[in-house]
Design a protein around this motif. Structure first.
Motif, mmCIF file in Angstrom:
data_model
loop_
_atom_site.group_PDB
_atom_site.id
_atom_site.type_symbol
_atom_site.label_atom_id
_atom_site.label_comp_id
_atom_site.label_asym_id
_atom_site.label_seq_id
_atom_site.Cartn_x
_atom_site.Cartn_y
_atom_site.Cartn_z
ATOM 1 N N VAL A 101 0.795 -1.225 0.000
ATOM 2 C CA VAL A 101 0.000 0.000 0.000
ATOM 3 C C VAL A 101 0.831 1.280 0.000
ATOM 4 C CG1 VAL A 101 -1.990 -1.067 1.061
ATOM 5 C CG2 VAL A 101 -0.228 -0.044 2.509
ATOM 6 N N ASP A 102 2.042 1.228 0.527
ATOM 7 C CA ASP A 102 2.859 2.435 0.467
ATOM 8 C C ASP A 102 4.336 2.063 0.469
ATOM 9 O OD1 ASP A 102 3.431 1.698 3.013
ATOM 10 O OD2 ASP A 102 2.440 3.377 3.995
ATOM 11 N N ARG A 135 7.543 15.792 -4.733
ATOM 12 C CA ARG A 135 6.229 15.561 -5.305
ATOM 13 C C ARG A 135 5.252 16.591 -4.748
ATOM 14 N NH1 ARG A 135 3.902 9.732 -4.824
ATOM 15 N NH2 ARG A 135 4.670 9.450 -6.946
ATOM 16 N N ILE A 152 6.759 15.255 0.607
ATOM 17 C CA ILE A 152 6.514 13.957 -0.013
ATOM 18 C C ILE A 152 7.330 13.891 -1.302
ATOM 19 C CG2 ILE A 152 4.767 12.417 -0.983
ATOM 20 C CD1 ILE A 152 2.712 13.938 0.697
ATOM 21 N N VAL A 158 8.221 10.171 2.935
ATOM 22 C CA VAL A 158 7.572 11.276 3.618
ATOM 23 C C VAL A 158 8.493 11.766 4.725
ATOM 24 C CG1 VAL A 158 5.572 12.006 4.946
ATOM 25 C CG2 VAL A 158 5.322 10.263 3.187
ATOM 26 N N ARG B 146 -4.889 9.895 -11.187
ATOM 27 C CA ARG B 146 -4.363 9.188 -10.027
ATOM 28 C C ARG B 146 -4.086 10.179 -8.896
ATOM 29 N NH1 ARG B 146 0.492 4.881 -10.549
ATOM 30 N NH2 ARG B 146 -1.146 3.332 -10.681
ATOM 31 N N LEU B 148 -2.907 10.799 -4.744
ATOM 32 C CA LEU B 148 -2.231 10.284 -3.562
ATOM 33 C C LEU B 148 -2.936 10.875 -2.351
ATOM 34 C CD1 LEU B 148 0.246 8.687 -2.415
ATOM 35 C CD2 LEU B 148 1.414 10.892 -2.308
ATOM 36 N N VAL B 150 -2.993 11.357 1.604
ATOM 37 C CA VAL B 150 -2.062 11.318 2.738
ATOM 38 C C VAL B 150 -2.805 11.685 4.020
ATOM 39 C CG1 VAL B 150 0.070 12.214 3.726
ATOM 40 C CG2 VAL B 150 -0.170 12.016 1.248
ATOM 41 N N GLN B 160 -0.145 6.808 3.694
ATOM 42 C CA GLN B 160 -0.429 7.260 2.339
ATOM 43 C C GLN B 160 -0.965 6.123 1.480
ATOM 44 O OE1 GLN B 160 3.168 8.327 0.277
ATOM 45 N NE2 GLN B 160 4.425 7.369 1.839
ATOM 46 N N ARG B 161 -1.844 6.460 0.590
ATOM 47 C CA ARG B 161 -2.405 5.467 -0.314
ATOM 48 C C ARG B 161 -2.573 6.082 -1.693
ATOM 49 N NH1 ARG B 161 -1.773 3.232 3.706
ATOM 50 N NH2 ARG B 161 -3.009 1.673 4.820
ATOM 51 N N LEU B 162 -2.332 5.278 -2.691
ATOM 52 C CA LEU B 162 -2.587 5.716 -4.064
ATOM 53 C C LEU B 162 -4.018 5.367 -4.436
ATOM 54 C CD1 LEU B 162 0.555 4.770 -6.148
ATOM 55 C CD2 LEU B 162 -0.451 7.035 -5.860
#
Lengths: 340, 340
Positions: A101-102, A135, A152, A158, B146, B148, B150, B160-162
């Motif tokens: 997931v990350d 980012r 990030i 992070v 897409r 992200l 957080v 965090q997840r996409l």
DNA sequence: ATCTGGCACTCTGTCCGTGCGAGTGCCAGC
DNA sequence: GCTGGCACTCGCACGGACAGAGTGCCAGAT
């Protein structure tokens, strides 16, 4: 030169046997287990030469021979080919890494996977900040005069820092600051971004000046500080399995692994060409690792090197298999990271 | 009942001597080293009773006595007082934890500190998500379709997840979404926040509906998933030092520490009253830990429990000192976290 | 020129018997 | 209820004997 050729065959056979049995290997056993086409007596002569050249040694008179660091080196360089992974193993890699997931999840799965494939201690370096790009930068107000700065990177790392401001902060200014920071830094390499901070101090709108000044120092520090490049370690339980290979105690090795900085230096010195690097025993130039070998390789997405990963184990390890595993895992991790 | 009283003194003396020397302790040595005011013969009688009651045992005939788990239990419960830390140690704690830059830094310093103070393996649990509140939610667009997501908690954790969106995303909508999410969730407990997601689906402005729908599932998952509660482990090198206390191999223990889930359960079951919890040997109810003791305590800021921390070591450990160290470190960590 | 079988030699790991020391349990006496 | 004495039981360290593995070397075969 069929002569020299056979001697190398003998060395290869010694390494293979010793790695699999952990017993010093004698001329008789060698003649039985390998089709060298000559008698034990002949092998004995070859072994005497190999010993003189420093490739093997005997623990004591009248035990078999054992490869030296130099012997392993020759084996790795000239006598072995990377052993391809089985289909099952390749599938296991995919299954293992899928569904992370990350970033932390990816790396901790990676280290478990590598430890499981090689039965050694695995280490994975976080993507180095110095090679990452911004980012997103986030500013969160956590108290009237206190901000949380969150960086990030494009590699998913992070970093966060608390900043105390000399004066109370206005909510709207925070939002404006966030926009300004992201307009300025988004997409920039961290190293380049740090250089932009002084500019920002000049060009920031008047109402943000004080805020920018307050966070400037912390921001630069966060961007350029590569000191805390982190390491994920796993599979230390495998050390217990190979404890016999570490006379004395596992302690120095465990300490080095916890120290991180020692191993980090080894792992991060990767060949930019993507070749698997092997350091054997004394080659490691650090006392705690003088009885250990390190197999490492860089990983990255596309042609971008992000960091290193590898394994640490006894010099008596199965190099062909482990080198292949390290390389394969690095490739998959690179792919996964490229997608996120 | 001066009788029973003296027997307990004998038990205490046995535990203390055995912990410091690692030799089974006999009646003669006991009479010499401690002022019990009676002869070895009398002590022998007491020891016979203590053995019958199950507090001590002898490894083999004609060796001294060794405390059993039950013996240690009685010692911890009734025969010892927490040994206060020295001024130097207290200062070391402050110096060690000061200057930590973020949550991970705080916890990894904590674990190193604890390992160093106790000479045991130290473990620290990340603040549990379930007891944390939302400090900030950030949405970053990383590609046209897409996002992200957080999540930053008030304890400094970052998740965090996409999220892949079914349609291209508008930049302005992202900003609006960010505002909406923070208005809705900021300050809410994670558990409560998850319950708000369905509402949000109803009340979101039309242009955000699809976005909210896309991130909804991931958001709920992130908020309620307590599965990945993480653990920081340090000081495993100390295990090598006490290897003698683990007959057989360190392997099961190292495996349990890597498995995390086993240790996590032990560490997270802390007394809400802030008392130090000790689990001795078989009390751990997990085979790998049956020869080990776990000393743990909850840490938190103010009256809020955030997680647990503690140490894992052989049953033959210095409980009074280690319990005091664990408690002191937990307090300091609580303070540090309260400030950030 | 190279390989092979034979042989003496060396060294380690193991087994066994012995003696010593530590520690106990028990008992009679204070 | 405590103490000193005494016989007893083991574990452990030490030392010698022994078997086994492996080598180095040499003379003879190919």
């Amino acid at each position: 030169m069929a002569h020299d050729e056979r001697r190398l065959q003998v060395l290869r056979a010694i390494v293979q046997d010793y790695v699999s049995t952990n017993d010093p290997v004698g001329s008789k056993a060698l003649a039985e287990r390998h089709d060298l086409g000559v008698s034990p007596a002949t092998i004995r002569n070859d072994m005497a030469v190999l010993e003189e050249q420093g490739y093997i040694t005997q623990p004591h008179t009248s035990a078999g021979r054992v490869p030296t660091d130099k012997g392993y080196r020759l084996f790795v360089d000239r006598l072995s080919a990377l052993k391809p992974l089985s289909v099952a193993e390749k599938r296991a890699i995919e299954r293992f890494l899928d569904g992370a997931v990350d970033l932390h999840d990816i790396l901790s799965r990676t280290v478990r996977l590598l430890a499981q494939l090689t039965h050694q201690v695995a280490v994975v370096q976080y993507p180095t900040l110095s090679r990452s790009a911004v980012r997103h930068l986030e500013v969160v107000q956590v108290a009237t005069a206190r901000l949380l700065l969150v960086l990030i990177t494009d590699t998913g790392r992070v970093e966060q820092r608390l900043v105390d401001c000399p004066v109370d902060v206005d909510r709207d200014d925070v939002a404006e600051l966030r926009t300004l920071l992201n307009q300025t830094f988004a997409g920039a390499k961290l190293a380049d971004a740090a250089a932009l901070v002084p500019d920002l101090l000049e060009t920031a709108p008047p109402n943000l000046r004080r805020l920018v000044a307050a966070i400037g120092a912390v921001l630069v520090e966060t961007l350029v500080e590569p000191g805390d490049d982190r390491l994920v370690v796993g599979g230390t339980a495998n050390l217990a399995r190979v404890a016999v290979d570490f006379p004395g105690s596992l302690r120095p090795l465990l300490e080095a692994l916890e120290e991180q900085v020692v191993v980090l230096r080894l792992i991060s010195e990767v060949d930019t060409g993507g070749a698997v690097l092997v350091r054997i025993g004394e080659e490691n130039a650090h006392e705690a690792l003088s009885g250990a070998s390190v197999v490492s390789v860089g990983y990255g997405s596309g042609d971008r090197a992000l960091g290193g990963l590898g394994i640490v184990g006894p010099t008596r390890m199965d190099y062909p298999t482990n080198m292949a595993a390290v390389r394969a895992v690095a490739r998959y991790v690179g792919q996964i990271l490229a997608e996120s």
